[in-house]
Design a protein around this motif. Sequence first.
Motif, short mmCIF file in Angstrom:
data_model
loop_
_atom_site.label_atom_id
_atom_site.label_comp_id
_atom_site.label_asym_id
_atom_site.label_seq_id
_atom_site.Cartn_x
_atom_site.Cartn_y
_atom_site.Cartn_z
N ARG A 59 0.84 5.18 15.45
CA ARG A 59 2.01 5.46 14.62
C ARG A 59 3.29 5.32 15.43
O ARG A 59 4.31 5.89 15.09
CB ARG A 59 1.92 6.87 14.06
N SER A 60 3.22 4.57 16.52
CA SER A 60 4.37 4.47 17.42
C SER A 60 5.54 3.69 16.83
O SER A 60 6.67 3.88 17.24
CB SER A 60 3.95 3.84 18.75
N GLY A 61 5.28 2.82 15.90
CA GLY A 61 6.38 2.04 15.35
C GLY A 61 5.98 1.40 14.04
O GLY A 61 4.86 1.57 13.57
N PRO A 62 6.90 0.68 13.46
CA PRO A 62 6.63 0.06 12.17
C PRO A 62 5.62 -1.07 12.29
O PRO A 62 5.50 -1.71 13.34
CB PRO A 62 8.00 -0.46 11.73
N SER A 63 4.92 -1.31 11.19
CA SER A 63 3.97 -2.42 11.16
C SER A 63 4.74 -3.73 11.11
O SER A 63 5.95 -3.76 10.87
CB SER A 63 3.08 -2.31 9.93
N THR A 64 4.05 -4.81 11.30
CA THR A 64 4.67 -6.12 11.24
C THR A 64 5.31 -6.33 9.88
O THR A 64 6.41 -6.85 9.77
CB THR A 64 3.62 -7.22 11.52
N ARG A 65 4.62 -5.93 8.81
CA ARG A 65 5.16 -6.10 7.45
C ARG A 65 6.45 -5.28 7.29
O ARG A 65 7.41 -5.75 6.72
CB ARG A 65 4.12 -5.67 6.42
N GLU A 66 6.45 -4.05 7.82
CA GLU A 66 7.66 -3.23 7.74
C GLU A 66 8.81 -3.89 8.49
O GLU A 66 9.95 -3.88 8.02
CB GLU A 66 7.39 -1.84 8.32
N GLU A 67 8.50 -4.45 9.66
CA GLU A 67 9.54 -5.14 10.44
C GLU A 67 10.09 -6.33 9.67
O GLU A 67 11.30 -6.57 9.66
CB GLU A 67 8.98 -5.59 11.78
N GLN A 68 9.20 -7.08 9.01
CA GLN A 68 9.64 -8.23 8.21
C GLN A 68 10.56 -7.78 7.08
O GLN A 68 11.60 -8.39 6.83
CB GLN A 68 8.44 -8.96 7.60
N LEU A 69 10.17 -6.71 6.40
CA LEU A 69 10.98 -6.21 5.28
C LEU A 69 12.33 -5.69 5.75
O LEU A 69 13.36 -5.92 5.11
CB LEU A 69 10.22 -5.13 4.51
N GLU A 70 12.34 -5.00 6.90
CA GLU A 70 13.60 -4.50 7.44
C GLU A 70 14.52 -5.65 7.82
O GLU A 70 15.74 -5.60 7.57
CB GLU A 70 13.34 -3.60 8.64
N ALA A 71 13.97 -6.71 8.40
CA ALA A 71 14.77 -7.88 8.75
C ALA A 71 15.32 -8.55 7.49
O ALA A 71 16.48 -8.97 7.45
CB ALA A 71 13.95 -8.88 9.56
N GLU A 72 14.49 -8.62 6.46
CA GLU A 72 14.93 -9.22 5.20
C GLU A 72 16.04 -8.39 4.56
O GLU A 72 17.03 -8.95 4.07
CB GLU A 72 13.74 -9.33 4.24
N VAL A 73 15.92 -7.08 4.59
CA VAL A 73 16.97 -6.20 4.06
C VAL A 73 18.27 -6.42 4.83
O VAL A 73 19.35 -6.51 4.23
CB VAL A 73 16.54 -4.72 4.10
N ALA A 74 18.19 -6.52 6.15
CA ALA A 74 19.39 -6.74 6.96
C ALA A 74 20.04 -8.08 6.60
O ALA A 74 21.27 -8.15 6.45
CB ALA A 74 19.04 -6.70 8.45
#
Length: 105
Positions: A59-74
């Motif tokens: 649980r150290s960090g976001p999953s790859t999918r979460e990272e992709q979604l965060e980048a898309e939101v940005a």
Amino acid sequence: MGRPPVIPVEKKTSIVLSVLAGEVSIAEAARREKISEQSIGRWKAEFLEAGKTALAAGRSGPSTREEQLEAEVADLTQALGEAAVEIRVWKKSAEGRLGPSRTSR
């Protein structure tokens, strides 16, 4: 020979957990469910591998999918800001040529 029916993930999980718990053997589960032993063995291997991957990631960090979604939101947030600026520029340009609009503030 026709294609075998699609088995829901919940059913596969239930079968794999029964095998892992020692409640049934792979052969017994295969006979009971009318599924090949190879299929159940593959599901078991995939299940265990996915578990290892999840434990390694922790649980150290976001999953790859979460990272992709965060980048898309940005990216979308930046595009929205740029579009808002363009609209303001166009409105000011139009006001200069046409006079103030009724919706200007």
